[in-house]
Design a protein around this motif. Structure first.
Motif, PDB file in Angstrom:
ATOM      1  N   ASP A 406      49.275  -1.879  18.219  1.00 16.52           N
ATOM      2  CA  ASP A 406      50.479  -2.595  18.601  1.00 16.52           C
ATOM      3  C   ASP A 406      51.694  -1.692  18.459  1.00 16.52           C
ATOM      4  OD1 ASP A 406      52.403  -4.419  19.106  1.00 16.52           O
ATOM      5  OD2 ASP A 406      52.065  -5.645  17.317  1.00 16.52           O
ATOM      6  N   GLU A 407      52.673  -1.905  19.347  1.00 18.46           N
ATOM      7  CA  GLU A 407      53.885  -1.084  19.309  1.00 18.46           C
ATOM      8  C   GLU A 407      54.622  -1.240  17.994  1.00 18.46           C
ATOM      9  OE1 GLU A 407      58.067  -0.546  21.828  1.00 18.46           O
ATOM     10  OE2 GLU A 407      56.499  -1.927  22.505  1.00 18.46           O
ATOM     11  N   ASP A 408      54.519  -2.412  17.360  1.00 14.85           N
ATOM     12  CA  ASP A 408      55.179  -2.656  16.075  1.00 14.85           C
ATOM     13  C   ASP A 408      54.183  -2.666  14.924  1.00 14.85           C
ATOM     14  OD1 ASP A 408      57.610  -2.849  17.322  1.00 14.85           O
ATOM     15  OD2 ASP A 408      57.506  -5.025  17.566  1.00 14.85           O
ATOM     16  N   GLY A 409      52.966  -2.211  15.146  1.00 16.35           N
ATOM     17  CA  GLY A 409      51.940  -2.253  14.110  1.00 16.35           C
ATOM     18  C   GLY A 409      51.925  -1.001  13.256  1.00 16.35           C
ATOM     19  N   SER A 410      50.786  -0.744  12.620  1.00 19.34           N
ATOM     20  CA  SER A 410      50.660   0.396  11.720  1.00 19.34           C
ATOM     21  C   SER A 410      50.455   1.678  12.511  1.00 19.34           C
ATOM     22  CB  SER A 410      49.492   0.175  10.760  1.00 19.34           C
ATOM     23  OG  SER A 410      48.278   0.051  11.488  1.00 19.34           O
ATOM     24  N   LEU A 411      50.586   2.789  11.844  1.00 24.17           N
ATOM     25  CA  LEU A 411      50.356   4.084  12.465  1.00 24.17           C
ATOM     26  C   LEU A 411      48.853   4.359  12.538  1.00 24.17           C
ATOM     27  CD1 LEU A 411      53.133   6.187  10.713  1.00 24.17           C
ATOM     28  CD2 LEU A 411      53.199   5.150  12.977  1.00 24.17           C
ATOM     29  N   PRO A 412      48.426   5.213  13.456  1.00 23.71           N
ATOM     30  CA  PRO A 412      46.993   5.506  13.570  1.00 23.71           C
ATOM     31  C   PRO A 412      46.456   6.148  12.298  1.00 23.71           C
ATOM     32  CG  PRO A 412      48.296   7.059  14.867  1.00 23.71           C
ATOM     33  CD  PRO A 412      49.227   5.967  14.441  1.00 23.71           C
ATOM     34  N   ALA A 413      45.194   5.885  12.013  1.00 22.14           N
ATOM     35  CA  ALA A 413      44.576   6.449  10.813  1.00 22.14           C
ATOM     36  C   ALA A 413      44.502   7.965  10.916  1.00 22.14           C
ATOM     37  CB  ALA A 413      43.175   5.867  10.639  1.00 22.14           C
ATOM     38  N   PRO A 414      44.624   8.663   9.776  1.00 21.49           N
ATOM     39  CA  PRO A 414      44.559  10.131   9.812  1.00 21.49           C
ATOM     40  C   PRO A 414      43.168  10.619  10.165  1.00 21.49           C
ATOM     41  CG  PRO A 414      44.568   9.350   7.544  1.00 21.49           C
ATOM     42  CD  PRO A 414      44.818   8.152   8.407  1.00 21.49           C
ATOM     43  N   ILE A 415      43.109  11.696  10.903  1.00 18.45           N
ATOM     44  CA  ILE A 415      41.840  12.297  11.290  1.00 18.45           C
ATOM     45  C   ILE A 415      41.822  13.739  10.799  1.00 18.45           C
ATOM     46  CG2 ILE A 415      40.345  12.938  13.211  1.00 18.45           C
ATOM     47  CD1 ILE A 415      41.616  10.706  14.835  1.00 18.45           C
ATOM     48  N   GLU A 416      40.798  14.097  10.045  1.00 19.30           N
ATOM     49  CA  GLU A 416      40.696  15.460   9.540  1.00 19.30           C
ATOM     50  C   GLU A 416      40.431  16.421  10.702  1.00 19.30           C
ATOM     51  OE1 GLU A 416      37.881  18.163   6.596  1.00 19.30           O
ATOM     52  OE2 GLU A 416      37.695  15.971   6.609  1.00 19.30           O
ATOM     53  N   LEU A 417      41.235  17.463  10.774  1.00 14.77           N
ATOM     54  CA  LEU A 417      41.055  18.447  11.834  1.00 14.77           C
ATOM     55  C   LEU A 417      39.817  19.297  11.560  1.00 14.77           C
ATOM     56  CD1 LEU A 417      44.754  19.639  12.270  1.00 14.77           C
ATOM     57  CD2 LEU A 417      43.545  17.892  13.551  1.00 14.77           C
ATOM     58  N   LYS A 418      39.095  19.628  12.598  1.00 17.10           N
ATOM     59  CA  LYS A 418      37.867  20.401  12.470  1.00 17.10           C
ATOM     60  C   LYS A 418      38.040  21.762  13.160  1.00 17.10           C
ATOM     61  CE  LYS A 418      35.538  17.108  10.420  1.00 17.10           C
ATOM     62  NZ  LYS A 418      35.102  17.239   9.011  1.00 17.10           N
ATOM     63  N   PRO A 419      38.435  22.782  12.391  1.00 22.84           N
ATOM     64  CA  PRO A 419      38.625  24.108  13.003  1.00 22.84           C
ATOM     65  C   PRO A 419      37.320  24.649  13.583  1.00 22.84           C
ATOM     66  CG  PRO A 419      39.617  24.000  10.814  1.00 22.84           C
ATOM     67  CD  PRO A 419      38.773  22.780  10.967  1.00 22.84           C
ATOM     68  N   ASP A 420      37.437  25.355  14.691  1.00 20.42           N
ATOM     69  CA  ASP A 420      36.264  26.019  15.269  1.00 20.42           C
ATOM     70  C   ASP A 420      36.519  27.524  15.334  1.00 20.42           C
ATOM     71  OD1 ASP A 420      37.944  26.453  17.467  1.00 20.42           O
ATOM     72  OD2 ASP A 420      37.255  24.631  18.478  1.00 20.42           O
ATOM     73  N   GLU A 421      35.701  28.251  16.060  1.00 18.20           N
ATOM     74  CA  GLU A 421      35.825  29.711  16.085  1.00 18.20           C
ATOM     75  C   GLU A 421      37.123  30.190  16.712  1.00 18.20           C
ATOM     76  OE1 GLU A 421      32.469  30.345  18.529  1.00 18.20           O
ATOM     77  OE2 GLU A 421      31.084  30.119  16.849  1.00 18.20           O
TER      78      GLU A 421
END
Length: 458
Positions: A406-421
């Motif tokens: 929702d535009e007035d709802g909570s922020l998206p959940a954090p996602i751990e970044l997955k580094p690659d080569e």
């Protein structure tokens, strides 16, 4: 007094000394003039400084009036005409911030309006208020958070003697709350009802950091983050005030109060920082740092009595001690040629409109400035203080439009970044920083970034 002798926005009044006066609004300059005995207003020379509020030192010659007050209309806080019985004199009150050089103070003038001039005075007051606010909402509801030990411990005194009188003179409603412990402002921001026009913080950047993280943690964070957060420079570090008010005015408390009273919203980017392995999420603004830049802040908390000088002391102490910290940074490089990056940045500046530095926050509304704000940041000190053993991964908050929910709802959940080569890794060894040979200047053959050792600032 003949109206033909007065400009279209001039109102005749009775001054405090029972002499006749005139309220004049010309070229966005508000003036209070004391008329000579013949009551005529002759063209007067413009004020020597648009920020002056000093009695004229010149003697009146002929019909020349004496200038008692002169200030820019944008510095006017409030003009009001008191109620009264019909056929009686009415009191007209003018409240403004007066500035001369780097000296600012609150000025309040009270004059009387004759019954015959009351209708014109009512129209004049309405026109002056419209000119003073120009689209900004007057009489705002303000939540004022005060850190009593901020800076040199003078925040409470500054608020009581300077901030509150100015806000009250502007007709604002103030809910004042003092913080009593660390992260108290974050708790308040997370629990308050969203009924305020502005959240003001009297402290340094740390209190702003707490407020932003409190708003971002709410179930209605998207809506909460639309509430403007305005700093008052009473702390040791006031970097956000420098960005908003400029390097010359950043420490002028009355100017910061004007920003609270009639400032226009400006969007600000925030950085989402995920601390591992605890998966604790914090929101950063202005900068995220580690090592020496944190030690000179957190490491000098006990030296607040020194004011800004404690940072210089902390920096010199850090250089002498040469404290080493292990560090590993992984980054996805989008561009690596620094010369080309600088060229593209200059080209972009020439072709786009800036809405950040150089824009007066109390200037008239700019319709080109976006109204949606979804970013907040955290200070270098708090990142280290709240950190845990492990790595720090940082990413950018989605700007609202590209996130689910929702535009007035909570922020998206954090996602751990997955580094690659394809990601670049920079890792310190804990040893002294290597010295590059003459001519290398720390750059690769093609201006590429290269690995470094003994990193003390990122």
């Amino acid at each position: 007094m003949s109206r033909s002798l007065m400009g279209p926005q001039d109102i005749p009044v009775i001054l405090h000394n029972d002499k006749r006066g005139l309220l004049v609004l010309e070229d966005d300059i508000l003036q209070v003039l004391q008329l000579s005995r013949d009551g005529n207003r002759q063209p007067s020379s413009p004020p020597s400084s648009s920020f002056s509020c000093l009695p004229s030192t010149r003697k009146a010659h002929g019909s020349a009036p004496k200038r008692l007050l002169s200030c820019p209309i944008r510095y006017l806080l409030r003009a009001s005409l008191a109620k009264g019985e019909q056929g009686t004199r009415r009191r007209l009150d003018l409240s403004s911030v007066i500035r001369k050089g780097r000296t600012c103070h609150l000025s309040q003038i009270h004059v009387l309006v004759e019954p015959i001039n009351v209708p014109e005075a009512e129209e004049w007051v309405e026109a002056v208020m419209l000119a003073a606010y120009r689209g900004a909402k007057p009489f705002r509801e303000i939540l004022l958070l005060v850190n009593p030990i901020g800076g040199k411990g003078k925040s409470e005194s500054i608020v009581r003697h300077t901030v509150l009188p100015i806000l009250q003179a502007a007709g604002c409603t103030v809910d004042l709350r003092e913080t009593t412990h660390r992260l108290h402002a974050e708790e308040i921001a997370q629990q308050i009802n969203l009924e305020y026009d502005v959240i003001a913080t009297a402290s340094g950047d740390g209190l702003v950091y707490e407020v932003l993280n409190g708003l971002a943690a709410r179930s209605d964070a998207r809506k909460a983050l639309k509430t403007p957060v305005v700093p008052i420079p009473t702390g040791s570090a006031n970097a956000l005030c420098v960005n908003l008010l400029g390097p010359e005015d950043y420490d002028l408390v009355p100017i910061a109060c004007l920003n609270i009273i009639k400032g226009q919203p400006l969007p600000m980017d925030l950085c989402s920082v995920l601390l591992l392995p605890s998966m604790t999420r914090r929101w950063s603004f202005l900068a995220t740092a580690m090592g020496l830049m944190v030690d000179l802040d957190i490491g000098t908390e006990h030296l607040r009595w020194m004011g800004n000088s404690r940072f210089i002391y902390g920096y010199l102490r850090g250089l002498i001690s040469q404290k080493k910290l292990s560090c590993r940074i992984r980054m996805k490089i989008v561009a690596s040629d620094k010369v080309e990056m600088a060229r593209e940045a200059r080209q972009k500046v020439r072709s786009t409109q800036s809405i950040g530095g150089g824009i007066d926050p109390i200037s008239p509304t700019n319709n080109d400035i976006p109204s949606k704000t979804t970013s907040k940041e955290m200070s270098s000190a708090t990142l280290s203080e709240n950190g845990v053993n492990g790595e720090v991964m940082s990413g950018t908050l989605m700007n609202g439009e590209d996130a689910d929910g929702d535009e007035d709802g909570s922020l998206p959940a954090p996602i751990e970044l997955k580094p690659d080569e394809s990601w670049k890794t920079i890792e310190s060894t804990g040893t002294h920083l290597k010295t590059h040979k003459k001519g290398q200047n720390g750059k690769g053959a093609n201006n590429d970034w290269v690995d470094g050792e003994g990193i003390i600032y990122v």
